[in-house]
Design a protein around this motif. Structure first.
Motif, PDB file in Angstrom:
ATOM      1  N   PRO A  74       1.065  -1.466   0.250  1.00 39.37           N
ATOM      2  CA  PRO A  74      -0.248  -0.039   0.377  1.00 39.37           C
ATOM      3  C   PRO A  74       0.739   1.251   0.225  1.00 39.37           C
ATOM      4  O   PRO A  74       2.245   1.148   0.715  1.00 39.37           O
ATOM      5  CB  PRO A  74      -0.992   0.089   1.275  1.00 39.37           C
ATOM      6  N   VAL A  75       0.763   2.755  -0.653  1.00 36.48           N
ATOM      7  CA  VAL A  75       1.309   3.280  -0.787  1.00 36.48           C
ATOM      8  C   VAL A  75       0.014   4.772  -0.367  1.00 36.48           C
ATOM      9  O   VAL A  75      -0.964   4.411  -0.683  1.00 36.48           O
ATOM     10  CB  VAL A  75       1.488   3.951  -2.144  1.00 36.48           C
ATOM     11  N   LEU A  76       0.579   5.485   0.285  1.00 40.04           N
ATOM     12  CA  LEU A  76       0.471   6.805   1.037  1.00 40.04           C
ATOM     13  C   LEU A  76       1.035   7.805   0.711  1.00 40.04           C
ATOM     14  O   LEU A  76       2.562   8.040   0.151  1.00 40.04           O
ATOM     15  CB  LEU A  76       0.316   7.069   2.688  1.00 40.04           C
ATOM     16  N   ALA A  77       0.506   8.616  -0.460  1.00 42.49           N
ATOM     17  CA  ALA A  77       1.504   9.683  -1.523  1.00 42.49           C
ATOM     18  C   ALA A  77       0.441  10.967  -1.559  1.00 42.49           C
ATOM     19  O   ALA A  77      -0.204  11.582  -1.317  1.00 42.49           O
ATOM     20  CB  ALA A  77       1.356   9.215  -2.437  1.00 42.49           C
ATOM     21  N   LEU A  99      -3.915   2.382  -3.181  1.00 47.25           N
ATOM     22  CA  LEU A  99      -3.241   3.662  -3.210  1.00 47.25           C
ATOM     23  C   LEU A  99      -4.145   4.830  -2.765  1.00 47.25           C
ATOM     24  O   LEU A  99      -5.129   4.813  -2.225  1.00 47.25           O
ATOM     25  CB  LEU A  99      -2.903   3.828  -4.659  1.00 47.25           C
ATOM     26  N   VAL A 100      -3.458   5.571  -1.687  1.00 44.77           N
ATOM     27  CA  VAL A 100      -4.281   6.557  -0.974  1.00 44.77           C
ATOM     28  C   VAL A 100      -3.696   8.157  -1.470  1.00 44.77           C
ATOM     29  O   VAL A 100      -2.522   8.068  -1.214  1.00 44.77           O
ATOM     30  CB  VAL A 100      -4.447   6.897   0.751  1.00 44.77           C
ATOM     31  N   LEU A 188      -8.249   5.496  -2.764  1.00 45.93           N
ATOM     32  CA  LEU A 188      -8.752   7.145  -2.644  1.00 45.93           C
ATOM     33  C   LEU A 188      -7.447   8.091  -2.615  1.00 45.93           C
ATOM     34  O   LEU A 188      -6.534   8.175  -2.194  1.00 45.93           O
ATOM     35  CB  LEU A 188      -9.057   6.347  -0.715  1.00 45.93           C
ATOM     36  N   LEU A 189      -8.623   8.876  -3.158  1.00 41.03           N
ATOM     37  CA  LEU A 189      -7.884  10.546  -3.708  1.00 41.03           C
ATOM     38  C   LEU A 189      -9.004  11.434  -2.404  1.00 41.03           C
ATOM     39  O   LEU A 189      -9.593  11.831  -2.542  1.00 41.03           O
ATOM     40  CB  LEU A 189      -8.353  10.873  -4.585  1.00 41.03           C
ATOM     41  N   PHE A 239      -9.465   3.389   4.862  1.00 39.77           N
ATOM     42  CA  PHE A 239      -9.536   2.566   3.216  1.00 39.77           C
ATOM     43  C   PHE A 239      -8.012   1.879   3.783  1.00 39.77           C
ATOM     44  O   PHE A 239      -8.393   0.606   2.882  1.00 39.77           O
ATOM     45  CB  PHE A 239      -8.970   3.760   2.210  1.00 39.77           C
ATOM     46  N   LEU A 240      -7.400   2.245   4.024  1.00 43.71           N
ATOM     47  CA  LEU A 240      -5.317   0.957   4.269  1.00 43.71           C
ATOM     48  C   LEU A 240      -6.283  -0.890   4.717  1.00 43.71           C
ATOM     49  O   LEU A 240      -6.354  -1.518   4.689  1.00 43.71           O
ATOM     50  CB  LEU A 240      -4.740   1.604   4.280  1.00 43.71           C
ATOM     51  N   HIS A 241      -7.004  -0.447   5.503  1.00 38.26           N
ATOM     52  CA  HIS A 241      -7.818  -1.053   6.830  1.00 38.26           C
ATOM     53  C   HIS A 241      -8.109  -2.341   6.267  1.00 38.26           C
ATOM     54  O   HIS A 241      -8.664  -3.270   6.207  1.00 38.26           O
ATOM     55  CB  HIS A 241      -8.113  -0.841   8.080  1.00 38.26           C
TER      56      HIS A 241
END
Length: 246
Positions: A74-77, A99-100, A188-189, A239-241
């Motif tokens: 997973p990526v948080l950006a 992807l967040v 998720l944006l 969302f990541l969970h």
């Protein structure tokens, strides 16, 4: 059982390992994620080619991901980091699990592009560049006048911003709208309705173009205020969970 990794992409003035006050500030913002994930700040190496393109920059990050992680993660950006993450997810889908994105879009808005070009110009002239960003923090003329000296003070004297200019140059030519449909990762944006860097309409286009994307909008929030809003970590973690627990 060890926590799963979470790759985080941010814009930083320097390449290489993120250290000092920049790391402290980033980890403070990411504190809510640390209890659930092994948070990893992934940054570009030093010495980028000055005319690097976003696809080339995405390939640089792909090498870093392949070296750091055993499989898709997973990526948080955030912000410019989100532009890089979109390119990475389109070009190297096997590296991104979920992807967040916070405060970003498939391309810069007009004010964001103007401010970043002014930032690059000041940096290349040897001047402290951050005062150029006042125009994307507030629309108030008085607010901008008050912010510029504060932003000037925030820049370290004599810092080398060559790598920062290279990244912003890459983003200046970035427009992924025609390839958003190639992004396979659930996305998720999260966007502020008053974001001046990546206006809400561009964020809507981005979310609509990604097959498995959802857009969350925070009313009355500008660019930076989106990430500091207490809802940001809550919504991102929910969302990541879903990905961790499914």
């Amino acid at each position: 059982m060890s926590a799963p990794p979470l790759a985080v992409l941010l814009f930083t003035p320097r390449g290489g390992e993120i250290t000092g006050s920049a790391r402290w500030s980033a980890m403070r913002m990411l504190r809510p994620f640390a209890g659930r994930f092994d948070v990893r700040l992934v940054n570009r190496p030093k010495g980028l080619p000055p005319a690097i393109t976003m696809p080339e920059l995405g390939a640089v990050y792909a090498e870093r991901f392949a070296a750091a992680f055993e499989g898709p993660v997973p990526v948080l950006a955030i912000s410019t980091g989100g532009s890089i993450a979109l390119q990475l997810a389109a070009d190297h889908p096997g590296l991104v699990d979920r992807l967040v994105l916070g405060g970003t879009a498939h391309t810069l808005g007009p004010l964001g592009r103007q401010a970043q070009r002014a930032y690059m110009e000041r940096a290349l002239d040897g001047r402290r560049p951050s005062p150029a960003l006042a125009d994307i923090v507030t629309t108030s003329p008085l607010g901008r006048r008050l912010l510029r000296p504060l932003l000037w003070l925030s820049d370290g004297a004599g810092e080398d911003r060559t790598d920062a200019v290279a990244v912003l140059h890459a983003e200046d030519g970035f427009d992924l709208r025609g390839r958003l449909g190639e992004i396979a990762a659930p996305t998720l944006l999260i966007q502020g309705a008053r974001d001046l860097v990546y206006p809400l309409e561009l964020a809507r286009q981005t979310a609509e173009g990604i097959p498995r994307a959802r857009l969350v909008v925070y009313d009355n929030r500008g660019h930076s205020a989106t990430f500091t809003d207490r809802r940001f970590a809550r919504d991102a973690l929910a969302f990541l969970h879903d990905g961790v627990d499914s």
